[in-house]
Design a protein around this motif. Structure first.
Motif, PDB file in Angstrom:
ATOM      1  N   ALA A 135       0.832  -1.206   0.000  1.00 34.15           N
ATOM      2  CA  ALA A 135       0.000   0.000   0.000  1.00 34.15           C
ATOM      3  C   ALA A 135       0.868   1.258   0.000  1.00 34.15           C
ATOM      4  CB  ALA A 135      -0.920  -0.004   1.211  1.00 34.15           C
ATOM      5  N   ALA A 136       1.963   1.217   0.763  1.00 32.45           N
ATOM      6  CA  ALA A 136       2.873   2.365   0.813  1.00 32.45           C
ATOM      7  C   ALA A 136       3.512   2.606  -0.546  1.00 32.45           C
ATOM      8  CB  ALA A 136       3.950   2.126   1.872  1.00 32.45           C
ATOM      9  N   PHE A 137       3.862   1.530  -1.241  1.00 28.74           N
ATOM     10  CA  PHE A 137       4.447   1.683  -2.572  1.00 28.74           C
ATOM     11  C   PHE A 137       3.431   2.224  -3.563  1.00 28.74           C
ATOM     12  CE2 PHE A 137       8.468  -0.274  -1.597  1.00 28.74           C
ATOM     13  CZ  PHE A 137       9.296   0.172  -2.629  1.00 28.74           C
ATOM     14  N   GLY A 138       2.151   1.929  -3.327  1.00 27.26           N
ATOM     15  CA  GLY A 138       1.110   2.516  -4.168  1.00 27.26           C
ATOM     16  C   GLY A 138       1.132   4.031  -4.078  1.00 27.26           C
ATOM     17  N   GLY A 139       1.327   4.537  -2.862  1.00 23.53           N
ATOM     18  CA  GLY A 139       1.437   5.982  -2.668  1.00 23.53           C
ATOM     19  C   GLY A 139       2.681   6.548  -3.308  1.00 23.53           C
ATOM     20  N   LEU A 140       3.768   5.783  -3.253  1.00 25.07           N
ATOM     21  CA  LEU A 140       5.018   6.219  -3.873  1.00 25.07           C
ATOM     22  C   LEU A 140       4.860   6.331  -5.383  1.00 25.07           C
ATOM     23  CD1 LEU A 140       8.089   6.817  -3.512  1.00 25.07           C
ATOM     24  CD2 LEU A 140       8.473   4.373  -3.861  1.00 25.07           C
ATOM     25  N   MET A 141       4.213   5.333  -6.002  1.00 27.58           N
ATOM     26  CA  MET A 141       4.010   5.352  -7.449  1.00 27.58           C
ATOM     27  C   MET A 141       3.130   6.529  -7.874  1.00 27.58           C
ATOM     28  SD  MET A 141       5.824   3.055  -8.822  1.00 27.58           S
ATOM     29  CE  MET A 141       7.026   3.466  -7.534  1.00 27.58           C
ATOM     30  N   VAL A 160      11.969  14.269  -3.160  1.00 26.38           N
ATOM     31  CA  VAL A 160      10.747  13.926  -2.430  1.00 26.38           C
ATOM     32  C   VAL A 160      10.466  12.431  -2.553  1.00 26.38           C
ATOM     33  CG1 VAL A 160       8.246  14.269  -2.312  1.00 26.38           C
ATOM     34  CG2 VAL A 160       9.756  16.228  -2.724  1.00 26.38           C
ATOM     35  N   ILE A 161      10.646  11.905  -3.767  1.00 24.93           N
ATOM     36  CA  ILE A 161      10.399  10.478  -4.023  1.00 24.93           C
ATOM     37  C   ILE A 161      11.378   9.620  -3.235  1.00 24.93           C
ATOM     38  CG2 ILE A 161      10.476   8.689  -5.800  1.00 24.93           C
ATOM     39  CD1 ILE A 161       9.484  10.870  -7.783  1.00 24.93           C
ATOM     40  N   LEU A 162      12.653  10.017  -3.233  1.00 24.36           N
ATOM     41  CA  LEU A 162      13.660   9.240  -2.515  1.00 24.36           C
ATOM     42  C   LEU A 162      13.411   9.267  -1.002  1.00 24.36           C
ATOM     43  CD1 LEU A 162      17.022  10.074  -4.338  1.00 24.36           C
ATOM     44  CD2 LEU A 162      15.803   7.896  -4.317  1.00 24.36           C
ATOM     45  N   GLU A 163      13.019  10.423  -0.482  1.00 26.90           N
ATOM     46  CA  GLU A 163      12.731  10.526   0.943  1.00 26.90           C
ATOM     47  C   GLU A 163      11.552   9.634   1.317  1.00 26.90           C
ATOM     48  OE1 GLU A 163      13.162  11.257   4.759  1.00 26.90           O
ATOM     49  OE2 GLU A 163      14.541  11.983   3.210  1.00 26.90           O
ATOM     50  N   LYS A 164      10.536   9.596   0.457  1.00 28.70           N
ATOM     51  CA  LYS A 164       9.385   8.730   0.690  1.00 28.70           C
ATOM     52  C   LYS A 164       9.801   7.256   0.641  1.00 28.70           C
ATOM     53  CE  LYS A 164       5.050   7.619   1.207  1.00 28.70           C
ATOM     54  NZ  LYS A 164       4.366   7.820   2.503  1.00 28.70           N
ATOM     55  N   ARG A 165      10.664   6.911  -0.299  1.00 28.08           N
ATOM     56  CA  ARG A 165      11.128   5.519  -0.409  1.00 28.08           C
ATOM     57  C   ARG A 165      11.929   5.131   0.834  1.00 28.08           C
ATOM     58  NH1 ARG A 165      13.216   1.784  -4.354  1.00 28.08           N
ATOM     59  NH2 ARG A 165      13.657  -0.093  -3.115  1.00 28.08           N
ATOM     60  N   ARG A 166      12.787   6.014   1.304  1.00 29.42           N
ATOM     61  CA  ARG A 166      13.566   5.714   2.514  1.00 29.42           C
ATOM     62  C   ARG A 166      12.646   5.537   3.726  1.00 29.42           C
ATOM     63  NH1 ARG A 166      17.505   9.226  -0.101  1.00 29.42           N
ATOM     64  NH2 ARG A 166      16.534  11.080   0.800  1.00 29.42           N
TER      65      ARG A 166
END
Length: 408
Positions: free
Chosen positions: A288-294, A305-311
């Motif tokens: 679900a978290a990766f859904g938000g990242l995508m 921003v994307i990298l911070e979210k992935r970390r």
């Protein structure tokens, strides 16, 4: 006078020699041996990073920071000379517009690989012939062959393969995650469409043979791989694949097909994609978290921003990875079935590959150490680390040249 029992003495000396031969080597010794060889990975997805703003292939990165796995400093530390750098573009609908969009992306990706080499002539050198690898290594440069993962961008125009050949392409796989115009994928949720290669896929095999391009059966359905072996005039390669006997996953091949591959002269390059090595526990929260990242990616959010979210996701919902030992189970099984003349390394770096204790190319000497500990020789390692893939490339070239000679 005491008389020696010659038979007992012979057996004792033999055991001592055997123990010495199988004594574990240090990681430093393994790294030194690896550095003496031409070391190639047959499937580097790193070109995807070459088009990412701010990514510098010459600088050292870390997986924990930006999730990249290959750069020059880490290649040097991990004793990796280079490999086949993949041209990959996403697959869309099997329509003219879908093909054209993917074609343009693929051409830009191929250009990015050529630009990396041209911009750093003291670091990289482009290779098209089998013999180029040794020469480039002797010049202390990194080796860059070009491959294509998924021939979808060619559309229905087989002549485009020659365009990419002129760019330097020397390996190509017909399919990726889904069936396409060339044949069936091993992972299409809708099942098979063609029962192997399509009629257009058969033409693709013939054209690759004519040009001297190695055919790659990774991601292809077993029936597609069988068709490729049957129709190709030269051995094919599975550039990043595992052993189905160890884990029954569609992306892996069983022993029967593995033996068929080897009998035809082909090679399997061992994949380190955790989900294909063993069954991993489901993690709905991570998904679900990766859904938000995508969603952030599709919205065009800033890379930082994307990298911070992935970390953040990796901290709160860390991925479960297969172990290095499981990876070596696949590796050693393939070696046991077909021998070191038909096995190599294609870990799928920067394309999802990586296992615990080997999440980037720095730790590649662990493979060398383990193989030495298992009793494989330096000569075997030379084949595994690059010789087998280069042999297949040479055979593809030789067949293409024979066609020119016969025409004359």
């Amino acid at each position: 006078m005491y008389k020696f029992n010659k038979k007992l003495l012979s057996i004792t000396l033999g055991l001592l020699c055997c123990q010495a031969a199988t004594a574990a080597v240090s990681i430093e010794e393994a790294t030194a041996i690896q550095r003496s060889l031409v070391t190639l990975d047959s499937h580097l997805d790193t070109p995807a990073n070459l088009v990412v703003p701010g990514f510098d292939i010459l600088e050292r990165h870390t997986y924990d920071h930006d999730f990249s796995q290959v750069d020059v400093p880490r290649m040097k530390e991990g004793a990796l000379d280079g490999g086949f750098w993949a041209v990959y573009s996403p697959q869309g609908e099997l329509t003219t517009s879908g093909y054209e969009q993917s074609r343009d992306t693929a051409l830009l990706r191929a250009l990015a690989i050529r630009t990396m080499v041209a911009a750093n002539p003291d670091v990289f050198e482009f290779a098209t012939q089998s013999a180029d690898a040794e020469k480039i290594k002797k010049n202390s440069k990194h080796i860059v062959y070009m491959s294509m993962e998924n021939a979808y961008p060619l559309g229905t125009d087989i002549s485009l393969l020659e365009t990419f050949y002129k760019f330097g392409l020397r390996m190509a796989g017909p399919v990726h995650f889904k069936n396409n115009q060339f044949g069936d994928s091993s992972t299409d949720p809708s099942g098979t469409k063609w029962g192997g290669l399509s009629p257009l896929g058969e033409k693709l095999v013939a054209e690759a043979n004519r040009l001297g391009i190695v055919l790659d059966g990774s991601h292809a359905h077993d029936e597609t791989v069988k068709d490729m072996i049957r129709l190709s005039k030269t051995p094919i390669i599975l550039s990043h694949t595992g052993s189905k006997a160890i884990y029954d996953h569609p992306r892996n091949v069983d022993d029967t097909l593995l033996k068929e591959l080897a009998k035809s002269g082909g090679v399997i390059q061992m994949n380190a994609y955790s989900e294909y090595l063993e069954e991993l526990p489901a993690d709905p929260e991570r998904k679900a978290a990766f859904g938000g990242l995508m969603k952030l990616v599709k919205e065009g959010s800033d890379r930082s921003v994307i990298l911070e979210k992935r970390r953040e996701i990796e901290h709160e919902h860390p991925a479960v990875k297969a172990s290095f030992e499981v990876y070596m189970e696949h590796f050693l099984h393939a070696l046991n079935v077909v021998g070191p003349k038909h096995v190599g390394i294609g870990a799928d770096w920067d394309g999802g590959g990586g296992v615990d204790d080997m999440m980037d190319v720095v730790n590649l000497p662990k493979i060398t150490k383990r193989l030495l500990d298992e009793g494989y020789s330096k000569s075997d390692l030379a084949d595994i680390w690059g010789g087998n893939a280069l042999r297949v490339l040479q055979q593809a070239h030789d067949y293409a040249e024979s066609l020119k000679t016969s025409k004359k």
